[in-house]
Motif scaffolding. Structure first.
Motif, PDB file in Angstrom:
ATOM      1  N   GLY A  36     -27.072  12.920  -1.882  1.00  0.00           N
ATOM      2  CA  GLY A  36     -27.143  11.701  -2.668  1.00  0.00           C
ATOM      3  C   GLY A  36     -28.586  11.276  -2.863  1.00  0.00           C
ATOM      4  O   GLY A  36     -29.506  11.851  -2.262  1.00  0.00           O
ATOM      5  N   ALA A 117     -20.977  12.818  -9.291  1.00  0.00           N
ATOM      6  CA  ALA A 117     -20.035  12.070  -8.461  1.00  0.00           C
ATOM      7  C   ALA A 117     -20.789  11.106  -7.553  1.00  0.00           C
ATOM      8  O   ALA A 117     -20.411   9.935  -7.426  1.00  0.00           O
ATOM      9  CB  ALA A 117     -19.190  13.031  -7.632  1.00  0.00           C
ATOM     10  N   ASN A 118     -21.856  11.580  -6.930  1.00  0.00           N
ATOM     11  CA  ASN A 118     -22.664  10.711  -6.097  1.00  0.00           C
ATOM     12  C   ASN A 118     -23.171   9.509  -6.885  1.00  0.00           C
ATOM     13  O   ASN A 118     -23.075   8.367  -6.430  1.00  0.00           O
ATOM     14  CB  ASN A 118     -23.868  11.490  -5.548  1.00  0.00           C
ATOM     15  CG  ASN A 118     -23.671  11.950  -4.116  1.00  0.00           C
ATOM     16  OD1 ASN A 118     -23.379  11.153  -3.238  1.00  0.00           O
ATOM     17  ND2 ASN A 118     -23.810  13.238  -3.883  1.00  0.00           N
ATOM     18  N   ILE A 120     -22.046   8.153  -9.692  1.00  0.00           N
ATOM     19  CA  ILE A 120     -20.997   7.226 -10.105  1.00  0.00           C
ATOM     20  C   ILE A 120     -20.464   6.444  -8.908  1.00  0.00           C
ATOM     21  O   ILE A 120     -20.252   5.231  -8.984  1.00  0.00           O
ATOM     22  CB  ILE A 120     -19.832   7.981 -10.774  1.00  0.00           C
ATOM     23  CG1 ILE A 120     -20.322   8.817 -11.943  1.00  0.00           C
ATOM     24  CG2 ILE A 120     -18.764   7.000 -11.242  1.00  0.00           C
ATOM     25  CD1 ILE A 120     -20.816   8.033 -13.102  1.00  0.00           C
ATOM     26  N   LEU A 121     -20.277   7.154  -7.791  1.00  0.00           N
ATOM     27  CA  LEU A 121     -19.751   6.515  -6.589  1.00  0.00           C
ATOM     28  C   LEU A 121     -20.578   5.294  -6.205  1.00  0.00           C
ATOM     29  O   LEU A 121     -20.050   4.290  -5.744  1.00  0.00           O
ATOM     30  CB  LEU A 121     -19.783   7.504  -5.435  1.00  0.00           C
ATOM     31  CG  LEU A 121     -18.472   7.939  -4.815  1.00  0.00           C
ATOM     32  CD1 LEU A 121     -18.733   8.790  -3.592  1.00  0.00           C
ATOM     33  CD2 LEU A 121     -17.623   6.742  -4.445  1.00  0.00           C
ATOM     34  N   GLN A 122     -21.883   5.412  -6.347  1.00  0.00           N
ATOM     35  CA  GLN A 122     -22.755   4.313  -5.935  1.00  0.00           C
ATOM     36  C   GLN A 122     -22.938   3.293  -7.055  1.00  0.00           C
ATOM     37  O   GLN A 122     -23.862   2.475  -6.994  1.00  0.00           O
ATOM     38  CB  GLN A 122     -24.100   4.862  -5.478  1.00  0.00           C
ATOM     39  CG  GLN A 122     -23.982   6.273  -4.912  1.00  0.00           C
ATOM     40  CD  GLN A 122     -24.625   6.427  -3.563  1.00  0.00           C
ATOM     41  OE1 GLN A 122     -25.732   5.965  -3.352  1.00  0.00           O
ATOM     42  NE2 GLN A 122     -23.926   7.074  -2.638  1.00  0.00           N
ATOM     43  N   GLY A 123     -22.088   3.353  -8.053  1.00  0.00           N
ATOM     44  CA  GLY A 123     -22.146   2.352  -9.091  1.00  0.00           C
ATOM     45  C   GLY A 123     -22.995   2.736 -10.280  1.00  0.00           C
ATOM     46  O   GLY A 123     -23.318   1.893 -11.108  1.00  0.00           O
ATOM     47  N   ALA A 124     -23.380   4.018 -10.355  1.00  0.00           N
ATOM     48  CA  ALA A 124     -24.142   4.530 -11.504  1.00  0.00           C
ATOM     49  C   ALA A 124     -25.414   3.728 -11.779  1.00  0.00           C
ATOM     50  O   ALA A 124     -25.719   3.414 -12.928  1.00  0.00           O
ATOM     51  CB  ALA A 124     -23.271   4.572 -12.753  1.00  0.00           C
ATOM     52  N   LEU A 131     -24.148   6.312 -19.678  1.00  0.00           N
ATOM     53  CA  LEU A 131     -22.698   6.299 -19.813  1.00  0.00           C
ATOM     54  C   LEU A 131     -22.326   5.576 -21.102  1.00  0.00           C
ATOM     55  O   LEU A 131     -21.488   6.038 -21.874  1.00  0.00           O
ATOM     56  CB  LEU A 131     -22.055   5.613 -18.605  1.00  0.00           C
ATOM     57  CG  LEU A 131     -22.143   6.354 -17.273  1.00  0.00           C
ATOM     58  CD1 LEU A 131     -21.392   5.597 -16.183  1.00  0.00           C
ATOM     59  CD2 LEU A 131     -21.604   7.769 -17.390  1.00  0.00           C
TER      60      LEU A 131
ATOM     61  N   GLN B  34     -20.741   1.455  -0.372  1.00  0.00           N
ATOM     62  CA  GLN B  34     -21.536   1.307  -1.587  1.00  0.00           C
ATOM     63  C   GLN B  34     -22.742   2.253  -1.627  1.00  0.00           C
ATOM     64  O   GLN B  34     -23.129   2.711  -2.695  1.00  0.00           O
ATOM     65  CB  GLN B  34     -22.020  -0.148  -1.716  1.00  0.00           C
ATOM     66  CG  GLN B  34     -22.384  -0.513  -3.138  1.00  0.00           C
ATOM     67  CD  GLN B  34     -22.892  -1.939  -3.250  1.00  0.00           C
ATOM     68  OE1 GLN B  34     -22.692  -2.748  -2.345  1.00  0.00           O
ATOM     69  NE2 GLN B  34     -23.558  -2.245  -4.357  1.00  0.00           N
ATOM     70  N   LEU B 121     -17.914  14.099   0.038  1.00  0.00           N
ATOM     71  CA  LEU B 121     -18.902  14.609  -0.915  1.00  0.00           C
ATOM     72  C   LEU B 121     -20.073  15.268  -0.194  1.00  0.00           C
ATOM     73  O   LEU B 121     -20.598  16.284  -0.644  1.00  0.00           O
ATOM     74  CB  LEU B 121     -19.428  13.455  -1.760  1.00  0.00           C
ATOM     75  CG  LEU B 121     -19.174  13.461  -3.245  1.00  0.00           C
ATOM     76  CD1 LEU B 121     -19.958  12.344  -3.898  1.00  0.00           C
ATOM     77  CD2 LEU B 121     -19.541  14.786  -3.866  1.00  0.00           C
ATOM     78  N   ASP B 176     -12.846   5.664  -6.828  1.00  0.00           N
ATOM     79  CA  ASP B 176     -14.113   6.342  -6.581  1.00  0.00           C
ATOM     80  C   ASP B 176     -15.031   6.321  -7.805  1.00  0.00           C
ATOM     81  O   ASP B 176     -16.239   6.209  -7.683  1.00  0.00           O
ATOM     82  CB  ASP B 176     -13.857   7.794  -6.164  1.00  0.00           C
ATOM     83  CG  ASP B 176     -13.019   7.872  -4.885  1.00  0.00           C
ATOM     84  OD1 ASP B 176     -12.917   6.844  -4.187  1.00  0.00           O
ATOM     85  OD2 ASP B 176     -12.457   8.943  -4.607  1.00  0.00           O
ATOM     86  N   PHE B 177     -14.454   6.433  -8.978  1.00  0.00           N
ATOM     87  CA  PHE B 177     -15.248   6.482 -10.211  1.00  0.00           C
ATOM     88  C   PHE B 177     -15.136   5.179 -10.986  1.00  0.00           C
ATOM     89  O   PHE B 177     -15.238   5.175 -12.199  1.00  0.00           O
ATOM     90  CB  PHE B 177     -14.813   7.672 -11.066  1.00  0.00           C
ATOM     91  CG  PHE B 177     -15.214   8.993 -10.486  1.00  0.00           C
ATOM     92  CD1 PHE B 177     -16.203   9.767 -11.075  1.00  0.00           C
ATOM     93  CD2 PHE B 177     -14.628   9.477  -9.324  1.00  0.00           C
ATOM     94  CE1 PHE B 177     -16.583  10.990 -10.525  1.00  0.00           C
ATOM     95  CE2 PHE B 177     -15.001  10.696  -8.768  1.00  0.00           C
ATOM     96  CZ  PHE B 177     -15.982  11.445  -9.369  1.00  0.00           C
ATOM     97  N   ALA B 179     -17.048   2.785 -11.491  1.00  0.00           N
ATOM     98  CA  ALA B 179     -18.185   2.447 -12.354  1.00  0.00           C
ATOM     99  C   ALA B 179     -18.039   3.108 -13.721  1.00  0.00           C
ATOM    100  O   ALA B 179     -18.396   2.530 -14.748  1.00  0.00           O
ATOM    101  CB  ALA B 179     -19.501   2.884 -11.703  1.00  0.00           C
TER     102      ALA B 179
END
Lengths: 209, 209
Positions: A36, A117-118, A120-124, A131, B34, B121, B176-177, B179
């Motif tokens: 990440g 994925a990392n 997006i997971l953290q809120g992009a 996006l 987060q 992940l 998970d996605f 965002a």
DNA sequence: TCGTGAGTTTACCAAATGGTAAAAAAGCAA
DNA sequence: TTGCTTTTTTACCATTTGGTAAACTCACGA
């Protein structure tokens, strides 16, 4: 100043520049996809690239620029299968082909999948604009296409948005959750084949009018 | 030494211990889910918990113990829906019920979902043993159950392992996605309903004998 | 071969971060 | 209250980390 440059603001990158920037990005893809953004360190990237840390910062202004560069470069590749949904093709064949290509991407490019994925997971935090500007228009366009196929009775009635998200979720799962999949289904080779067959069956049944 | 303790090695936790450990874990769930393990800092957790950093380290031996405690506590909750797949129930109803409960978990506990997603992940460095000992046996058991349903013709022929993984992938995707989902489908309330309907249709068609 | 700019290394630094020691405060049983 | 334990705070520390300055090396065209 050589007048060879077509762009007035940028100089042509030298051969060594191209090569080393590539090395950095390749190494960074490894490290970022595994740990990440915050978990990755410049030292790790430097070691993986076989360059010193200050040397890396000669080619990129900082950690963030490397990350953003990666995301931007990969975005296009990542959206490519969706972009190739052909309005003129046979709906079922087009959609099942999309599923197959998407699964193939997970198999061939798991690092890229996990990088996204990392993020997006953290809120992009570093990708939200892309996006909106890159993914959303394409997504909306293809949703409309699927809707038209659905309306014309060429595939079953289906919610296009959630259909696409289901395709993403199921295919990317095999890359993003690989650590889990490996525990539950140790035979890797057979697993990919079985996954392909399963997804084809599932989406074929869903879309059969 | 009070002989009130049932266990010879552990003392009973005081009321204030219970309360503060809970506060820390709640805050840590926020922060870890987060930012991931390495992205989270003790200072962030401390601030979210309303405690000082050394105070947190009075209750937990370190950052890692907080994380592991969270993962262990949540594992049970997370596997609960799968554990409730009832061999005596109607196969279709059981499986569609499972899908519904799993989606409901994503809606109600997105932080927990993202905590696990982050961990997997990154290769499940702190959870691999629990996957083997906790998840795998249950997974294998339920795969056998679904296989028996399939063999008996009570549901369509299907690969149980990939069926379960598809259910996980599609339901957890919405947490998970999030965002990404939010960008593509801004109307949150309607989206959950549509997602539920879509998944029910998809898995019903897949499983219809 | 000599000069010049591109590329690389060495030696740092300031901030962040996980963690500790020890004193101070707060409970609490007698 | 007194004495003891539990809890909390203050003041640190060592390491890691992203980043910089400046010296140094190297390729290469004139």
């Amino acid at each position: 100043m050589t007048d060879e440059a077509t762009d007035s603001t940028k100089r042509k990158p030298s051969r060594i520049q191209q090569k080393n920037r590539k090395r950095v990005l390749e190494a960074a893809l490894d490290v970022f996809s595994q740990h990440g953004y915050r978990g990755a360190t410049l030292d790790q990237i430097a070691e993986a690239a076989g360059l010193s840390k200050p040397n890396i910062l000669y080619y990129f202004s900082g950690k963030e620029e490397i990350h953003v560069t990666l995301l931007n470069r990969l975005m296009e590749t990542w959206l490519d299968p969706l972009a190739h949904l052909d309005p003129r093709g046979d709906p079922m064949a087009e959609l099942l082909g999309y599923v197959r290509r998407k699964l193939e991407m997970s198999r061939l490019y798991p690092r890229e999948s996990r990088l996204f994925a990392n993020e997006i997971l953290q809120g992009a935090p570093r990708m939200a604009p892309h996006l909106e500007s890159g993914l959303k228009p394409l997504f909306d366009e293809k949703c409309a296409l699927i809707q038209s196929w659905s309306d014309a009775g060429r595939i079953a009635r289906v919610n296009p948005r959630h259909l696409i998200m289901s395709i993403w979720a199921t295919s990317q799962h095999y890359a993003d959750f690989e650590a889990q999949v490996r525990v539950l289904e140790p035979e890797t080779d057979a697993s990919w084949k079985a996954a392909g067959a399963h997804l084809e069956t599932m989406f074929r049944k869903l879309l059969q009018p």
